[in-house]
Design a protein around this motif. Structure first.
Motif, mmCIF file in Angstrom:
data_model
loop_
_atom_site.group_PDB
_atom_site.id
_atom_site.type_symbol
_atom_site.label_atom_id
_atom_site.label_comp_id
_atom_site.label_asym_id
_atom_site.label_seq_id
_atom_site.Cartn_x
_atom_site.Cartn_y
_atom_site.Cartn_z
ATOM 1 N N LEU A 115 -17.610 20.710 -6.841
ATOM 2 C CA LEU A 115 -16.161 20.779 -7.028
ATOM 3 C C LEU A 115 -15.738 22.109 -7.632
ATOM 4 C CD1 LEU A 115 -13.405 19.415 -6.977
ATOM 5 C CD2 LEU A 115 -13.809 18.786 -9.363
ATOM 6 N N PHE A 116 -16.396 22.471 -8.741
ATOM 7 C CA PHE A 116 -15.896 23.627 -9.482
ATOM 8 C C PHE A 116 -16.616 24.904 -9.077
ATOM 9 C CE2 PHE A 116 -12.629 22.062 -11.947
ATOM 10 C CZ PHE A 116 -12.945 20.847 -12.499
ATOM 11 N N THR B 176 -11.279 25.629 -11.575
ATOM 12 C CA THR B 176 -10.889 24.973 -12.842
ATOM 13 C C THR B 176 -9.498 25.407 -13.273
ATOM 14 O OG1 THR B 176 -13.218 25.297 -13.447
ATOM 15 C CG2 THR B 176 -11.741 24.511 -15.170
ATOM 16 N N LEU B 177 -9.220 26.689 -13.126
ATOM 17 C CA LEU B 177 -7.932 27.224 -13.604
ATOM 18 C C LEU B 177 -6.765 26.694 -12.778
ATOM 19 C CD1 LEU B 177 -9.103 30.907 -14.263
ATOM 20 C CD2 LEU B 177 -8.882 29.029 -15.901
ATOM 21 N N LEU C 93 -9.548 14.368 -13.184
ATOM 22 C CA LEU C 93 -10.385 15.485 -13.655
ATOM 23 C C LEU C 93 -10.034 15.869 -15.095
ATOM 24 C CD1 LEU C 93 -10.329 17.641 -10.422
ATOM 25 C CD2 LEU C 93 -12.397 16.771 -11.554
ATOM 26 N N PRO D 198 -10.554 14.510 -18.030
ATOM 27 C CA PRO D 198 -11.662 14.496 -19.011
ATOM 28 C C PRO D 198 -12.624 15.682 -18.854
ATOM 29 C CG PRO D 198 -11.376 12.324 -18.025
ATOM 30 C CD PRO D 198 -10.513 13.272 -17.242
ATOM 31 N N VAL D 199 -12.797 16.145 -17.610
ATOM 32 C CA VAL D 199 -13.704 17.290 -17.395
ATOM 33 C C VAL D 199 -13.090 18.534 -18.043
ATOM 34 C CG1 VAL D 199 -14.807 18.777 -15.672
ATOM 35 C CG2 VAL D 199 -14.559 16.323 -15.214
ATOM 36 N N ALA E 6 -13.179 18.314 -21.795
ATOM 37 C CA ALA E 6 -14.533 18.568 -22.336
ATOM 38 C C ALA E 6 -14.821 20.076 -22.297
ATOM 39 C CB ALA E 6 -15.576 17.804 -21.520
ATOM 40 N N MET E 7 -14.401 20.730 -21.229
ATOM 41 C CA MET E 7 -14.606 22.187 -21.136
ATOM 42 C C MET E 7 -13.828 22.884 -22.239
ATOM 43 S SD MET E 7 -14.318 23.218 -17.117
ATOM 44 C CE MET E 7 -15.708 23.052 -15.999
ATOM 45 N N TRP F 252 -15.463 22.386 -25.615
ATOM 46 C CA TRP F 252 -16.651 23.239 -25.730
ATOM 47 C C TRP F 252 -16.226 24.684 -25.990
ATOM 48 C CZ3 TRP F 252 -18.713 27.489 -23.252
ATOM 49 C CH2 TRP F 252 -20.054 27.795 -23.576
ATOM 50 N N ALA G 135 -17.197 27.262 -29.056
ATOM 51 C CA ALA G 135 -18.196 28.271 -28.692
ATOM 52 C C ALA G 135 -17.796 29.642 -29.247
ATOM 53 C CB ALA G 135 -18.309 28.342 -27.164
ATOM 54 N N PRO G 136 -18.774 30.467 -29.621
ATOM 55 C CA PRO G 136 -18.471 31.822 -30.077
ATOM 56 C C PRO G 136 -17.981 32.688 -28.909
ATOM 57 C CG PRO G 136 -20.840 31.520 -29.852
ATOM 58 C CD PRO G 136 -20.206 30.175 -29.597
ATOM 59 N N ALA H 241 -20.091 33.552 -25.946
ATOM 60 C CA ALA H 241 -20.381 32.570 -24.885
ATOM 61 C C ALA H 241 -19.596 32.891 -23.616
ATOM 62 C CB ALA H 241 -20.038 31.165 -25.364
ATOM 63 N N ARG I 90 -25.049 34.868 -23.019
ATOM 64 C CA ARG I 90 -23.964 34.039 -23.568
ATOM 65 C C ARG I 90 -24.463 33.072 -24.640
ATOM 66 N NH1 ARG I 90 -20.311 32.693 -18.110
ATOM 67 N NH2 ARG I 90 -19.284 34.740 -18.037
ATOM 68 N N ILE J 56 -26.531 30.544 -24.258
ATOM 69 C CA ILE J 56 -26.615 29.154 -23.777
ATOM 70 C C ILE J 56 -28.056 28.774 -23.441
ATOM 71 C CG2 ILE J 56 -25.964 27.723 -21.765
ATOM 72 C CD1 ILE J 56 -23.253 29.371 -21.913
ATOM 73 N N LEU K 36 -25.954 25.441 -28.313
ATOM 74 C CA LEU K 36 -24.673 25.683 -27.625
ATOM 75 C C LEU K 36 -24.761 25.186 -26.175
ATOM 76 C CD1 LEU K 36 -21.844 27.003 -27.802
ATOM 77 C CD2 LEU K 36 -22.887 29.136 -27.009
ATOM 78 N N PRO L 53 -21.212 16.879 -22.775
ATOM 79 C CA PRO L 53 -19.992 16.124 -22.442
ATOM 80 C C PRO L 53 -19.292 16.639 -21.182
ATOM 81 C CG PRO L 53 -20.031 16.705 -24.785
ATOM 82 C CD PRO L 53 -21.160 17.456 -24.132
ATOM 83 N N VAL L 54 -19.388 17.953 -20.924
ATOM 84 C CA VAL L 54 -18.740 18.503 -19.720
ATOM 85 C C VAL L 54 -19.462 17.959 -18.481
ATOM 86 C CG1 VAL L 54 -18.182 20.595 -18.417
ATOM 87 C CG2 VAL L 54 -18.053 20.622 -20.927
ATOM 88 N N ALA M 11 -18.782 14.272 -18.005
ATOM 89 C CA ALA M 11 -17.430 14.029 -17.463
ATOM 90 C C ALA M 11 -17.410 14.354 -15.962
ATOM 91 C CB ALA M 11 -16.400 14.881 -18.208
ATOM 92 N N MET M 12 -18.100 15.422 -15.577
ATOM 93 C CA MET M 12 -18.169 15.777 -14.151
ATOM 94 C C MET M 12 -18.879 14.662 -13.393
ATOM 95 S SD MET M 12 -19.231 19.778 -13.922
ATOM 96 C CE MET M 12 -18.021 21.105 -14.081
ATOM 97 N N TRP N 46 -16.721 11.603 -13.019
ATOM 98 C CA TRP N 46 -15.679 11.813 -12.006
ATOM 99 C C TRP N 46 -16.295 11.724 -10.604
ATOM 100 C CZ3 TRP N 46 -14.791 15.256 -7.998
ATOM 101 C CH2 TRP N 46 -13.491 15.228 -7.455
#
Lengths: 106, 106
Positions: A2-3, A9-10, A73, A75-76, A79-80, A83, A87-88, A91, B47, B49, B69, B75-76, B79-80, B83
């Motif tokens: 999907l992504f 995503t945007l 979508l 919840p996805v 969650a992103m 995160w 995240a610093p 990331a 990054r 990760i 990290l 969770p991402v 969630a994916m 879905w």
């Protein structure tokens, strides 16, 4: 997947603000080309994630909107977002690592 | 954008099975090129990760592992996955829509 691609995503996140016209989406998605946006929206439409409504007006008006499947979508994206908030900044770097002559795909 | 590109999510998901060697990852990710996998892993390493551990052995042994990290992406992916389990097969089509001569970017 999907992504796949940086815009997927945007675009979904933008449509979570509600129904939008192509021009509005393009303006909100800084740097996206009309070609990429058109293709992404058509793929999402084919996948049942977005509906495209064309109004019989002059000039023609076309609006895009998330379907129920699109809204699922949420919840996805949440969650992103969660995160990303923890995240610093590193990331999200696009900087590559210094090249490593010893880099051996072991 | 973290999940830019189709492989990013799949690589992270694969590493959620635990520490892996490059060859194991490549085998598990059907169709990925060594070049793409190398670049993705280097970007994830930059990054913060993924960690890359090279063991001073002959032949050299290199292993990749999610950092904390990286594990926070769970969770991402969950969630994916959720879905994806509810979505119809059409949600994953790559088929384009029949071309629309009336397609006007309104």
């Amino acid at each position: 997947m999907l992504f796949d691609g940086p815009w997927a995503t945007l675009i979904v996140r933008e449509l979570m603000h509600g129904r939008q016209r192509f021009g509005e989406l393009r303006e909100a998605l800084d740097g996206i080309s009309a070609h990429t946006l058109t293709n992404r929206l058509r793929l999402f439409e084919a996948r049942g994630i977005v509906t495209r409504t064309a109004y019989p007006e002059i000039p023609p008006r076309v609006e895009y909107e998330l379907t129920e499947l699109g809204w699922q979508l949420r919840p996805v994206l949440d969650a992103m977002y969660a995160w990303g908030m923890d995240a610093p900044a590193s990331a999200f770097t696009n900087a590559d690592l210094p090249s490593r002559p010893d880099l051996v795909a072991g």
